[in-house]
Scaffold this motif. Structure first.
Motif, PDB file in Angstrom:
ATOM      1  N   ASP A  62       4.143 -40.406  25.211  1.00 24.60           N
ATOM      2  CA  ASP A  62       4.932 -41.096  24.178  1.00 24.60           C
ATOM      3  C   ASP A  62       5.699 -40.116  23.296  1.00 24.60           C
ATOM      4  O   ASP A  62       6.277 -40.504  22.285  1.00 24.60           O
ATOM      5  N   VAL A  63       5.690 -38.825  23.660  1.00 25.35           N
ATOM      6  CA  VAL A  63       6.350 -37.811  22.836  1.00 25.35           C
ATOM      7  C   VAL A  63       7.870 -38.001  22.874  1.00 25.35           C
ATOM      8  O   VAL A  63       8.466 -38.053  23.950  1.00 25.35           O
ATOM      9  N   ARG A  64       8.464 -38.098  21.685  1.00 22.78           N
ATOM     10  CA  ARG A  64       9.916 -38.292  21.588  1.00 22.78           C
ATOM     11  C   ARG A  64      10.620 -37.124  20.895  1.00 22.78           C
ATOM     12  O   ARG A  64      11.826 -36.990  20.955  1.00 22.78           O
ATOM     13  N   HIS A  65       9.852 -36.313  20.187  1.00 21.56           N
ATOM     14  CA  HIS A  65      10.445 -35.209  19.423  1.00 21.56           C
ATOM     15  C   HIS A  65       9.751 -33.906  19.787  1.00 21.56           C
ATOM     16  O   HIS A  65       8.526 -33.814  19.699  1.00 21.56           O
ATOM     17  N   VAL A  66      10.545 -32.912  20.191  1.00 24.86           N
ATOM     18  CA  VAL A  66       9.992 -31.619  20.594  1.00 24.86           C
ATOM     19  C   VAL A  66      10.622 -30.513  19.742  1.00 24.86           C
ATOM     20  O   VAL A  66      11.842 -30.425  19.626  1.00 24.86           O
ATOM     21  N   VAL A  67       9.753 -29.692  19.147  1.00 26.06           N
ATOM     22  CA  VAL A  67      10.205 -28.497  18.426  1.00 26.06           C
ATOM     23  C   VAL A  67       9.689 -27.289  19.207  1.00 26.06           C
ATOM     24  O   VAL A  67       8.488 -27.181  19.468  1.00 26.06           O
ATOM     25  N   VAL A  68      10.608 -26.397  19.602  1.00 27.28           N
ATOM     26  CA  VAL A  68      10.246 -25.227  20.420  1.00 27.28           C
ATOM     27  C   VAL A  68      10.430 -23.959  19.598  1.00 27.28           C
ATOM     28  O   VAL A  68      11.400 -23.836  18.845  1.00 27.28           O
ATOM     29  N   THR A  69       9.507 -23.036  19.758  1.00 24.88           N
ATOM     30  CA  THR A  69       9.622 -21.772  19.026  1.00 24.88           C
ATOM     31  C   THR A  69       9.301 -20.588  19.925  1.00 24.88           C
ATOM     32  O   THR A  69       8.489 -20.700  20.849  1.00 24.88           O
ATOM     33  N   GLY A  70       9.959 -19.472  19.675  1.00 28.81           N
ATOM     34  CA  GLY A  70       9.639 -18.212  20.361  1.00 28.81           C
ATOM     35  C   GLY A  70       8.571 -17.484  19.559  1.00 28.81           C
ATOM     36  O   GLY A  70       8.525 -17.596  18.332  1.00 28.81           O
ATOM     37  N   ILE A  71       7.737 -16.712  20.247  1.00 31.92           N
ATOM     38  CA  ILE A  71       6.644 -15.989  19.573  1.00 31.92           C
ATOM     39  C   ILE A  71       7.158 -15.202  18.366  1.00 31.92           C
ATOM     40  O   ILE A  71       6.534 -15.167  17.305  1.00 31.92           O
ATOM     41  N   GLY A  72       8.328 -14.577  18.518  1.00 27.90           N
ATOM     42  CA  GLY A  72       8.824 -13.682  17.461  1.00 27.90           C
ATOM     43  C   GLY A  72       9.690 -14.327  16.404  1.00 27.90           C
ATOM     44  O   GLY A  72      10.184 -13.637  15.506  1.00 27.90           O
ATOM     45  N   ASP A  73       9.894 -15.642  16.468  1.00 25.33           N
ATOM     46  CA  ASP A  73      10.906 -16.306  15.637  1.00 25.33           C
ATOM     47  C   ASP A  73      10.858 -15.995  14.142  1.00 25.33           C
ATOM     48  O   ASP A  73      11.899 -15.967  13.475  1.00 25.33           O
ATOM     49  N   LEU A  74       9.677 -15.785  13.577  1.00 21.97           N
ATOM     50  CA  LEU A  74       9.580 -15.613  12.125  1.00 21.97           C
ATOM     51  C   LEU A  74       9.358 -14.165  11.696  1.00 21.97           C
ATOM     52  O   LEU A  74       8.995 -13.896  10.552  1.00 21.97           O
ATOM     53  N   LEU A  75       9.597 -13.222  12.611  1.00 20.32           N
ATOM     54  CA  LEU A  75       9.292 -11.823  12.309  1.00 20.32           C
ATOM     55  C   LEU A  75      10.438 -11.097  11.602  1.00 20.32           C
ATOM     56  O   LEU A  75      10.300  -9.941  11.215  1.00 20.32           O
ATOM     57  N   ALA A 113      11.113 -20.828  33.138  1.00 18.83           N
ATOM     58  CA  ALA A 113      12.250 -21.719  32.877  1.00 18.83           C
ATOM     59  C   ALA A 113      11.749 -23.137  32.615  1.00 18.83           C
ATOM     60  O   ALA A 113      10.783 -23.595  33.233  1.00 18.83           O
ATOM     61  N   PHE A 114      12.397 -23.811  31.661  1.00 16.97           N
ATOM     62  CA  PHE A 114      12.016 -25.202  31.354  1.00 16.97           C
ATOM     63  C   PHE A 114      13.242 -25.977  30.897  1.00 16.97           C
ATOM     64  O   PHE A 114      14.235 -25.387  30.452  1.00 16.97           O
ATOM     65  N   SER A 115      13.149 -27.293  31.024  1.00 24.18           N
ATOM     66  CA  SER A 115      14.225 -28.164  30.543  1.00 24.18           C
ATOM     67  C   SER A 115      13.622 -29.254  29.663  1.00 24.18           C
ATOM     68  O   SER A 115      12.850 -30.091  30.128  1.00 24.18           O
ATOM     69  N   LEU A 116      13.937 -29.190  28.370  1.00 21.83           N
ATOM     70  CA  LEU A 116      13.477 -30.206  27.411  1.00 21.83           C
ATOM     71  C   LEU A 116      14.689 -30.662  26.605  1.00 21.83           C
ATOM     72  O   LEU A 116      14.929 -30.197  25.485  1.00 21.83           O
ATOM     73  N   PRO A 117      15.502 -31.570  27.190  1.00 21.61           N
ATOM     74  CA  PRO A 117      16.728 -32.017  26.505  1.00 21.61           C
ATOM     75  C   PRO A 117      16.410 -32.567  25.113  1.00 21.61           C
ATOM     76  O   PRO A 117      15.438 -33.298  24.938  1.00 21.61           O
ATOM     77  N   GLY A 118      17.193 -32.147  24.142  1.00 22.17           N
ATOM     78  CA  GLY A 118      17.010 -32.661  22.781  1.00 22.17           C
ATOM     79  C   GLY A 118      16.015 -31.879  21.953  1.00 22.17           C
ATOM     80  O   GLY A 118      15.829 -32.163  20.762  1.00 22.17           O
ATOM     81  N   ALA A 119      15.371 -30.882  22.553  1.00 22.93           N
ATOM     82  CA  ALA A 119      14.397 -30.086  21.796  1.00 22.93           C
ATOM     83  C   ALA A 119      15.116 -29.307  20.692  1.00 22.93           C
ATOM     84  O   ALA A 119      16.249 -28.848  20.864  1.00 22.93           O
ATOM     85  N   VAL A 120      14.460 -29.166  19.552  1.00 24.64           N
ATOM     86  CA  VAL A 120      15.016 -28.471  18.388  1.00 24.64           C
ATOM     87  C   VAL A 120      14.273 -27.153  18.182  1.00 24.64           C
ATOM     88  O   VAL A 120      13.052 -27.096  18.346  1.00 24.64           O
ATOM     89  N   LYS A 121      15.001 -26.113  17.824  1.00 22.92           N
ATOM     90  CA  LYS A 121      14.349 -24.835  17.530  1.00 22.92           C
ATOM     91  C   LYS A 121      13.594 -24.923  16.210  1.00 22.92           C
ATOM     92  O   LYS A 121      14.058 -25.569  15.264  1.00 22.92           O
ATOM     93  N   PHE A 122      12.465 -24.236  16.137  1.00 19.45           N
ATOM     94  CA  PHE A 122      11.626 -24.264  14.934  1.00 19.45           C
ATOM     95  C   PHE A 122      12.415 -23.801  13.704  1.00 19.45           C
ATOM     96  O   PHE A 122      12.338 -24.419  12.628  1.00 19.45           O
ATOM     97  N   THR A 123      13.183 -22.725  13.863  1.00 19.47           N
ATOM     98  CA  THR A 123      13.966 -22.209  12.732  1.00 19.47           C
ATOM     99  C   THR A 123      15.010 -23.229  12.283  1.00 19.47           C
ATOM    100  O   THR A 123      15.294 -23.360  11.090  1.00 19.47           O
ATOM    101  N   ASP A 124      15.586 -23.993  13.234  1.00 21.20           N
ATOM    102  CA  ASP A 124      16.558 -25.042  12.873  1.00 21.20           C
ATOM    103  C   ASP A 124      15.858 -26.195  12.140  1.00 21.20           C
ATOM    104  O   ASP A 124      16.408 -26.778  11.204  1.00 21.20           O
TER     105      ASP A 124
END
Length: 564
Positions: A145-158, A179-190
């Motif tokens: 049922d997941v509709r919202h995905v936030v993706v982050t890189g390990i180093g994003d907040l460094l 490699a992955f495909s998650l259409p509509g995913a938002v970056k954590f920093t965004d």
């Protein structure tokens, strides 16, 4: 039912018999006090970057604003967090709780099958995932049922340029991001940037509101969500705080956080308890890299550490550990699995600090028993029932037994879960009508109130502090077309305490150990995979056809002691 409480007489100075549960209505209320009191103190450190409590309040507020203002999530909605120990975890965790959401902690190493079950069962609407594990999510998200995905890189907040460098190395050099495909995913920093323009939500929260669905295995072979309310968590924070408070200096403690924060032990003992003390959680992202871990420990005057027996044992056996500065270390807490005497004694000799064994369950948020901070040496017990907690030993007939007798350990207190998510039948088996929790552990309580674990009632296997339930492993292995019958048992292992061993009856005569291990790699998280596989012509069974795991365990331990 009135029970004897001899442990109260053994409480160390400064530890109360009862906690005041009404101190805080919720985790966010507790956090507000922390933010106010310790604004300029360091809160979390990872890979050279430090966040203080003021920054943590600001960033978690931005994330809370994103969840409610941008995603329109509302109080009670479930959000999954799928991350190792990185700075993004506490920000997402605290943001979700401040938004009134229910956090579903998720092991980043789950296979697609395990992840799909948990997300579907919890009804999670959103997930925050580190990109290294996003491919697993992408493979199953359509069945959830997941509709919202936030993706982050390990180093994003460094910070620049370290963030870019760390992410580049992981993606391009070490090839650790499939490699992955998650259409509509938002970056954590965004998400943080978008949330900054939204008001910080302040939902009304009480002790009854759910804070976590913390998944634990089950004898049915399916992971169950323990419903931990804000009241359960606040109770356990007040309880653990009362026990470590007398040896802690507010605003001065530095705790090494190597156990993953998604594990209930680390979540309560490190993240929340030491935050309430205004301490610094020094995050270790990959504790399996022991030489790297030792390098990190050289950088910081740590005062406390939690871990499982295998972690302490691993450190003791790593070159350079004995050269570390232990002059500030005053608290070492072991839990999640039995602390071995040899490890505790070596730890005390190397560090000068007693390794205190504690005991708890996911269902008790988790602390139930802790050894007193003033004991001088390892004593083989799991300690005393903590403040506002009752413990009793029950017979097979569910009747209380006298002190010294052996039976099932029962726990009652404000930290005991509300029940299992959408599983009233399992809840009824585990919680008595008057609130006593069946731990499934066989124990005794001595005349001084010290509790000793004798054996495990369930067939659970404990690998490096993680619960492995044989039924789940067997269900996964039975999906292989070449398998006719299977039994999973725990066997002693010098590295992980216990390891999984499979006994298999073949359906396909050509089936090999290597092929079955490869199948397990695709379907089971690392710690659940069998270390050894033994093929048999048949498996021992009871007169009703139930496979006798105990008999297999016994033959395994006998054969392992017999010289070949």
């Amino acid at each position: 039912m009135s029970i004897e409480q001899p442990w109260l007489a053994r409480y160390p100075e400064g530890v109360p018999a009862e906690i005041d549960l009404n101190s805080y209505a919720s985790i966010p209320e507790m956090l507000e006090e922390t933010f106010r009191q310790f604004a300029d103190r360091p809160a979390y450190a990872n890979m050279g970057k430090v966040l203080n409590y003021r920054q943590l309040e600001q960033l978690s507020g931005q994330f809370a604003g994103y969840l409610t203002g941008q995603l329109n999530l509302v109080k009670g909605d479930r959000i999954a967090l799928m991350m190792p120990n990185v700075l993004q975890y506490p920000i997402a965790l605290l943001g979700a709780l401040r938004a009134g959401l229910v956090v579903v902690n998720t092991n980043p190493l789950y296979t697609g099958r395990e992840l799909q079950h948990q997300l579907k069962d919890a009804g999670a609407k959103a997930i925050v995932v580190v990109e290294n594990f996003a491919a697993t999510l992408a493979s199953v998200i359509g069945q959830t049922d997941v509709r919202h995905v936030v993706v982050t890189g390990i180093g994003d907040l460094l910070g620049f340029p370290k963030a870019q460098l760390v992410n580049f190395v992981l993606r391009k050099v070490k090839k650790m991001v499939p490699a992955f495909s998650l259409p509509g995913a938002v970056k954590f920093t965004d998400a943080l940037r978008l949330g900054a323009s939204q008001p910080v939500p302040r939902p009304s929260l009480s002790h009854e509101d759910l804070a976590f669905l913390q998944y634990t295995g089950g004898t049915t072979g399916v992971a169950k969500g323990a419903m931990l309310s804000h009241g359960n968590m606040v109770a356990n924070l007040l309880q653990t705080g009362a026990w470590v408070g007398p040896v802690a200096t507010p605003g001065q403690e530095i705790i090494i956080t190597a156990l993953p924060l998604y594990h209930i032990f680390s979540l309560t003992a490190n993240c929340f308890t030491f935050m309430r003390l205004g301490g610094l959680n020094y995050l270790i992202t990959n504790p399996r890299d022991m030489p790297g871990f030792i390098k990190e420990l050289k950088k910081v005057p740590f005062t406390a550490m939690t871990g499982v027996n295998t972690l302490f044992n691993g450190l003791l056996n790593t070159p350079g550990f004995d050269e570390l500065d232990f002059s500030h270390l005053k608290l070492t807490l072991g839990g999640g699995m039995a602390v071995q005497r040899s490890v505790a004694e070596r730890w005390k000799k190397a560090t000068g600090c007693t390794l205190l064994e504690a005991y708890g369950l996911t269902e008790t948020a988790p602390a139930a028993c802790i050894n007193a901070y003033d004991i001088k040496a390892y004593n083989g017990s799991i300690g005393l029932p903590i403040s506002s907690t009752q413990a009793a030993i029950w017979s097979e007939q569910n009747e209380p037994l006298p002190l010294g007798e052996v039976g099932e350990l029962m726990i009652k207190g404000p930290q005991v879960m509300q029940g299992y998510w959408q599983r009233p039948d399992e809840t009824a088996k585990t919680l008595s009508p008057d609130g006593w929790l069946h731990t499934g552990d066989v124990a005794r309580i001595d005349a001084d109130g010290l509790v000793y674990i004798v054996d495990r009632k369930k067939d659970m296997i404990l690998v490096s502090g993680f619960n492995v339930y044989p039924n789940e492993v067997e269900d996964a292995v039975m999906a292989h077309p070449g398998v006719a019958e299977v039994a999973a048992v725990g066997v002693p292992d010098e590295h992980s305490g216990e390891a999984v061993k499979l006994f298999v009856v073949k359906r396909d005569p050509k089936l090999t150990v290597e092929a079955l291990k490869a199948f397990c790699r695709d379907n089971l998280t690392g710690y659940k995979r069998p270390k050894t596989i033994e093929f048999r012509d048949s498996l021992p069974k009871s007169n009703v056809g139930k496979i006798l795991r105990r008999e297999l365990r016994d033959t395994s331990s006998t054969s392992s002691r017999t010289p070949h």
